[in-house]
Design a protein around this motif. Structure first.
Motif, mmCIF file in Angstrom:
data_model
loop_
_atom_site.group_PDB
_atom_site.id
_atom_site.type_symbol
_atom_site.label_atom_id
_atom_site.label_comp_id
_atom_site.label_asym_id
_atom_site.label_seq_id
_atom_site.Cartn_x
_atom_site.Cartn_y
_atom_site.Cartn_z
ATOM 1 N N ARG A 125 0.821 -1.217 0.000
ATOM 2 C CA ARG A 125 0.000 0.000 0.000
ATOM 3 C C ARG A 125 0.855 1.269 0.000
ATOM 4 O O ARG A 125 0.587 2.232 0.707
ATOM 5 C CB ARG A 125 -0.952 -0.003 1.195
ATOM 6 C CG ARG A 125 -1.958 -1.163 1.153
ATOM 7 C CD ARG A 125 -3.070 -0.980 2.181
ATOM 8 N NE ARG A 125 -3.989 -2.101 2.109
ATOM 9 C CZ ARG A 125 -4.298 -2.890 3.140
ATOM 10 N NH1 ARG A 125 -3.746 -2.682 4.322
ATOM 11 N NH2 ARG A 125 -5.146 -3.884 3.004
ATOM 12 N N GLY A 126 1.919 1.240 -0.795
ATOM 13 C CA GLY A 126 2.738 2.425 -0.970
ATOM 14 C C GLY A 126 3.777 2.682 0.088
ATOM 15 O O GLY A 126 4.504 3.679 0.021
ATOM 16 N N GLY A 127 3.894 1.798 1.077
ATOM 17 C CA GLY A 127 4.884 1.985 2.139
ATOM 18 C C GLY A 127 5.721 0.746 2.333
ATOM 19 O O GLY A 127 5.295 -0.376 2.033
ATOM 20 N N LEU A 128 6.940 0.927 2.837
ATOM 21 C CA LEU A 128 7.798 -0.210 3.162
ATOM 22 C C LEU A 128 7.477 -0.673 4.576
ATOM 23 O O LEU A 128 7.634 0.084 5.533
ATOM 24 C CB LEU A 128 9.271 0.181 3.070
ATOM 25 C CG LEU A 128 9.803 0.513 1.666
ATOM 26 C CD1 LEU A 128 11.292 0.819 1.725
ATOM 27 C CD2 LEU A 128 9.527 -0.613 0.685
ATOM 28 N N VAL A 129 7.044 -1.911 4.709
ATOM 29 C CA VAL A 129 6.675 -2.431 6.024
ATOM 30 C C VAL A 129 7.809 -3.223 6.669
ATOM 31 O O VAL A 129 7.739 -3.521 7.870
ATOM 32 C CB VAL A 129 5.396 -3.293 5.943
ATOM 33 C CG1 VAL A 129 4.215 -2.434 5.517
ATOM 34 C CG2 VAL A 129 5.567 -4.463 4.972
ATOM 35 N N ALA A 130 8.851 -3.554 5.905
ATOM 36 C CA ALA A 130 10.010 -4.243 6.474
ATOM 37 C C ALA A 130 11.131 -4.243 5.453
ATOM 38 O O ALA A 130 10.888 -4.277 4.237
ATOM 39 C CB ALA A 130 9.674 -5.671 6.865
ATOM 40 N N THR A 131 12.370 -4.202 5.937
ATOM 41 C CA THR A 131 13.558 -4.290 5.086
ATOM 42 C C THR A 131 14.622 -5.107 5.813
ATOM 43 O O THR A 131 14.823 -4.930 7.017
ATOM 44 C CB THR A 131 14.130 -2.895 4.765
ATOM 45 O OG1 THR A 131 13.123 -2.092 4.136
ATOM 46 C CG2 THR A 131 15.330 -3.013 3.820
ATOM 47 N N GLY A 132 15.276 -6.000 5.112
ATOM 48 C CA GLY A 132 16.351 -6.791 5.703
ATOM 49 C C GLY A 132 16.744 -7.930 4.795
ATOM 50 O O GLY A 132 16.205 -8.080 3.693
ATOM 51 N N THR A 133 17.684 -8.742 5.246
ATOM 52 C CA THR A 133 18.025 -9.941 4.485
ATOM 53 C C THR A 133 16.856 -10.917 4.594
ATOM 54 O O THR A 133 16.041 -10.825 5.528
ATOM 55 C CB THR A 133 19.290 -10.608 5.039
ATOM 56 O OG1 THR A 133 19.002 -11.105 6.357
ATOM 57 C CG2 THR A 133 20.448 -9.619 5.112
ATOM 58 N N PRO A 134 16.750 -11.858 3.654
ATOM 59 C CA PRO A 134 15.691 -12.863 3.791
ATOM 60 C C PRO A 134 15.724 -13.556 5.150
ATOM 61 O O PRO A 134 14.672 -13.798 5.761
ATOM 62 C CB PRO A 134 15.986 -13.833 2.640
ATOM 63 C CG PRO A 134 16.611 -12.974 1.595
ATOM 64 C CD PRO A 134 17.456 -11.998 2.354
ATOM 65 N N ALA A 135 16.920 -13.865 5.641
ATOM 66 C CA ALA A 135 17.032 -14.531 6.946
ATOM 67 C C ALA A 135 16.525 -13.642 8.074
ATOM 68 O O ALA A 135 15.843 -14.110 8.997
ATOM 69 C CB ALA A 135 18.479 -14.923 7.207
ATOM 70 N N GLU A 136 16.837 -12.351 8.029
ATOM 71 C CA GLU A 136 16.384 -11.426 9.064
ATOM 72 C C GLU A 136 14.865 -11.300 9.068
ATOM 73 O O GLU A 136 14.230 -11.257 10.133
ATOM 74 C CB GLU A 136 17.019 -10.056 8.852
ATOM 75 C CG GLU A 136 18.503 -10.008 9.185
ATOM 76 C CD GLU A 136 19.161 -8.719 8.741
ATOM 77 O OE1 GLU A 136 20.291 -8.447 9.195
ATOM 78 O OE2 GLU A 136 18.560 -7.983 7.917
ATOM 79 N N LEU A 137 14.272 -11.247 7.878
ATOM 80 C CA LEU A 137 12.817 -11.126 7.806
ATOM 81 C C LEU A 137 12.137 -12.401 8.302
ATOM 82 O O LEU A 137 11.122 -12.337 9.005
ATOM 83 C CB LEU A 137 12.383 -10.824 6.369
ATOM 84 C CG LEU A 137 12.850 -9.477 5.798
ATOM 85 C CD1 LEU A 137 12.272 -9.259 4.408
ATOM 86 C CD2 LEU A 137 12.464 -8.319 6.710
ATOM 87 N N LYS A 138 12.704 -13.548 7.963
ATOM 88 C CA LYS A 138 12.130 -14.809 8.434
ATOM 89 C C LYS A 138 12.203 -14.908 9.957
ATOM 90 O O LYS A 138 11.294 -15.449 10.599
ATOM 91 C CB LYS A 138 12.869 -15.989 7.794
ATOM 92 C CG LYS A 138 12.647 -16.128 6.294
ATOM 93 C CD LYS A 138 13.547 -17.222 5.736
ATOM 94 C CE LYS A 138 13.507 -17.275 4.233
ATOM 95 N NZ LYS A 138 14.411 -18.295 3.678
ATOM 96 N N ALA A 139 13.281 -14.372 10.530
ATOM 97 C CA ALA A 139 13.458 -14.446 11.988
ATOM 98 C C ALA A 139 12.393 -13.647 12.735
ATOM 99 O O ALA A 139 12.106 -13.916 13.909
ATOM 100 C CB ALA A 139 14.843 -13.942 12.374
#
Length: 242
Positions: free
Chosen positions: A207-221
């Motif tokens: 919806r036009g905003g970044l809700v998370a940023t990181g490596t795939p591993a960081e996001l999975k964690a």
């Protein structure tokens, strides 16, 4: 190589991008992950100087996107969701046309066309009209054409949409090869596996905003040890209020 701060874009009352921030380092694959309508293509169009932002400090290869559009264009290559190839021309003729647009000498253009056709496994089809190519062949030619200007930054807007699994794997291999040579890549995709397999870092756009940023591993964690990127995406987007 790419720096985005406070990027806003609206069409009337429709806020497409509402102040996003991210950076892409040299030799990095950075993925913007999100569903259709999330603002991925708008972001690429703004950074590649096709449309103007309403606000934001945007730099590509050290150049201000708003004030130095010609310098930005000279430093980038762009592949959109649909292959920008001329079906009536042959593969060689498409590459020579691109070389002419980059003001290369004719001999240089011919040499580069031969090299790119070999690199992208299109030598056998070089003299055939592109409208006889398969979808995967057209996509490979499209990627080859965006390399004619030796870009430092490449924007790939959903480059594997509509491709069969074998062609998708081929395109992934080409992208990895480009990055190994020092090219920076901003990849937009709605395929979770694609972001997971290719990107060093992923930004989830919703919806036009970044809700998370990181490596795939960081996001999975953030979701759990056994989470997949699918789980992350569902969890993050469902938490965003309507």
């Amino acid at each position: 190589m790419i720096s985005v701060s406070g990027l806003f874009k609206a069409y009337g009352d429709n806020q497409v991008l509402n102040g996003i921030d991210f950076e892409v380092a040299e030799g990095e694959i950075f993925a913007l992950l999100g569903p259709n309508g999330a603002g991925k293509t708008t972001t690429v169009q703004i950074l590649s100087t096709l449309i103007r932002a309403d606000a934001g400090d945007l730099r590509v290869a050290g150049h201000d996107v708003a004030r130095e559009p010609d310098a930005v264009r000279a430093a980038i290559g762009v592949t959109g969701q649909f292959s920008a190839v001329d079906g009536l021309l042959t593969g060689t003729e498409n590459l020579l046309l691109m070389a002419d647009l980059h003001h290369l000498r004719r001999s240089q253009g011919k040499r580069l066309a031969r090299e790119l056709l070999a690199r992208f496994d299109l030598e056998d089809a070089a003299a055939k009209p592109v409208n006889t190519y398969s979808g995967g062949m057209k996509r490979r030619l499209d990627l080859a054409m965006c390399l004619v200007g030796d870009p430092r930054v490449i924007f790939l807007d959903e480059p594997t949409t509509g491709l069969d699994p074998r062609s998708r794997l081929t395109v992934w291999a080409i992208i990895r090869e480009l990055v190994a040579g020092g090219t920076s890549v901003l990849l937009t995709t709605q395929y979770l596996e694609e972001a997971d397999r290719l990107a060093g870092r992923v930004a989830v756009l919703h919806r036009g905003g970044l809700v998370a940023t990181g490596t795939p591993a960081e996001l999975k964690a953030q979701v759990g040890d056994s989470a997949t990127l699918d789980d992350v995406f569902l969890a993050l987007t469902e938490e965003v209020p309507s």
